[in-house]
Design an enzyme around this catalytic site. Structure first.
Site, PDB file in Angstrom:
ATOM      1  N   PRO A   1      30.983 -83.001  61.391  1.00 54.36           N
ATOM      2  CG  PRO A   1      32.426 -81.157  61.440  1.00 54.36           C
ATOM      3  CD  PRO A   1      32.347 -82.599  61.852  1.00 54.36           C
TER       4      PRO A   1
ATOM      5  CB  CYS B   1      40.976 -88.117  64.951  1.00 56.33           C
ATOM      6  SG  CYS B   1      39.575 -87.854  66.062  1.00 56.33           S
TER       7      CYS B   1
END
Length: 508
Positions: free
Chosen positions: A143, A262
């Site tokens: 984002p 991640c």
């Protein structure tokens, strides 16, 4: 895909896995941890497994970064000190954040004073080490956390191209670029392979924050747990390798490519790095900064869990230096799970893929100034009357909209562009209306007229309310709160008409 070298769990280990799955698997959330994930993590971590599982009983990490395009540390701590705890060692602008104060709902957040971000996620840009004046690509950018962090390092000098393949996420990325007041960023909505066609050997540094299985987010994201599978890990690894191949085509010799995920899965971490380095001997792993709580990359995991069972630990591991990678575990530091690797591209080309013709800057067609003289004249008229410092760049038009394109950007051609640079405004009949993005990129020293708002007035403004003004004030006014630009207003008759975009207004 089965790993023949993977060790089998003993009955005792299986009992312990079941115990931890029952006790900690759901943590403070309802979705349990996937049993296959728990089994693999116990095999990887050994004696540390208990501490790792206990971290799921703790709240997820919470951090934010201040925006150096709008403020400095001293001013930020003065205005936002109530939210802040200790600093984050690997991010100069980062802080651990107090819980329960809702900084995402504060006027300062709306003003782009800071970005809320997991502390571990800030490590990738530190590894990238952007330098002012460089051309940089954030290839999987939505984002926008790492894009805004890179922009703060560039400080308006250089070109930042931020790409997101999913249209809805590209729009969110664009909104965060606007909120942060970034002038030198072009937001694209393209496949990595298409970008590689447009930008061969173009960027000095590339960040690949790759889509992954999300294991590092299990503590804070129930959906990541629910969507995980061993098949998904394999699929992600293949996709990550293909994205890296595209990134390689866009990186100049002597450039730096940072790969981040991640996830804890070695198949997506060390395993991907091994496979990429085997295909690209012109790359070498850079030794990244090391901070307390971080872990080195694990060559043995590449062999045991990484999808490369033929990995030669005696010679290949020594040559690749996988220990130069960095791993971040939630039981070791105040952050979620991340993996970061820095890949330096040597200037000598020794690729097994064959030769590549490296383009120089002169081979790229540049963006040309708009031919719409009436639109350009209206912009210049507005700039003369309202701005003390006019942003520099090439003005282009998309229909009635005017954008300021960063100097190093090549011609757009058929590239899918969500944001062509700094949105200046719109040509409406015989007048120019400045864009909200332009306001966000300015400060009170850049404009002829500004109005400093109190906290109560600022909240009223971002909810669409009218602001009172000196009767003598007329025309466009930059609305600010504690020195941070919020947006435009237009003064007349002792009032300032609100031009804060309706879609961004805070209701309630």
């Amino acid at each position: 895909m089965q790993n023949k070298n993977k060790k089998q769990s003993s009955p005792k280990q299986g009992h312990e896995q079941g115990r931890y799955q029952k006790q900690y698997g759901g943590g403070i959330q309802k979705q349990p941890l996937p049993p296959a994930f728990v089994s693999r993590m116990q095999g990887m971590l050994g004696a540390e497994f208990s501490s790792f599982m206990e971290s799921y009983e703790k709240e997820s990490a919470y951090g934010l970064r201040y925006n150096p395009l709008k403020t400095d540390r001293e001013q930020f701590e003065r205005s936002a000190g109530e939210f802040l705890l200790s600093g984050i060692p690997w991010a100069d602008e980062g802080y651990e954040c107090r819980r329960g104060l809702h900084p995402g709902k504060h006027v300062l957040h709306e003003a782009g004073a800071y970005y809320i971000q997991d502390p571990s996620a800030m490590s990738a840009v530190g590894a990238l080490a952007p330098q002012q004046g460089e051309r940089i690509l954030d290839l999987c950018a939505a984002p926008g956390g790492k894009t805004t962090q890179i922009a703060g390092k560039l400080h308006g000098n250089g070109l930042l191209v931020s790409n997101e393949i999913v249209p809805a996420r590209a729009r969110i990325l664009s909104q965060n670029v606007e909120r942060f007041g970034i002038r030198n960023c072009v937001v694209c909505n393209e496949e990595p392979s298409m970008l590689a066609e447009y930008f061969p050997c173009f960027f000095h540094r590339i960040l690949v924050d790759s889509p992954c299985s999300g294991e590092g987010m299990f503590r804070k994201d129930e959906n990541a747990r629910a969507e995980w599978s061993e098949e998904r890990v394999i699929q992600c690894a293949e996709r990550q390798l293909s994205i890296l191949e595209c990134a390689d085509r866009m990186l100049i010799p002597g450039g730096m490519l940072v790969y981040a995920t991640c996830t804890f899965a070695p198949m997506e971490d060390e395993g991907v790095i091994v496979r990429f380095l085997r295909n690209h001997p012109e790359y070498e792993l850079a030794e990244l900064p090391f901070y307390e709580g971080m872990e080195h990359g694990r060559p043995e995991w590449a062999a045991s869990y990484g999808g490369v069972p033929d990995f030669d630990m005696s010679s290949e591991a020594a040559g690749m230096h996988l220990e130069h990678c960095r791993r971040l575990f939630p039981h070791k530091l105040n952050g979620e799970g991340h993996f970061v690797a820095g890949l330096y591209k040597r200037k000598e080309k020794k690729s097994v893929q064959g030769s590549i013709r490296y383009a120089d800057d002169s081979s790229y067609p540049q963006v040309r100034q708009t031919k719409k003289k009436d639109s350009l004249a209206l912009w210049e008229q507005f700039a003369r009357g309202s701005l003390l410092n006019v942003p520099e760049g090439v003005v282009v038009t998309f229909g009635s909209q005017l954008y300021l394109v960063p100097p190093d950007m090549r011609d757009f051609g058929n590239l899918k562009v969500e944001r062509a640079g700094l949105h200046l405004g719109e040509h409406k009949k015989e007048r120019f209306e400045p864009a909200h993005a332009l306001a966000r990129a300015l400060c009170d020293k850049d404009v002829v007229q500004s109005r400093a708002l109190s906290f109560v007035e600022a909240e009223r403004y971002i909810r669409g309310g009218t602001i009172m003004a000196d009767p003598g004030l007329r025309g466009w006014v930059l609305m600010t709160y504690e020195g941070y630009a919020l947006g435009w207003g237009k003064a007349s008759g002792g009032q300032i008409k609100n031009h804060y975009p309706k879609g961004l207004r805070i209701m309630g």
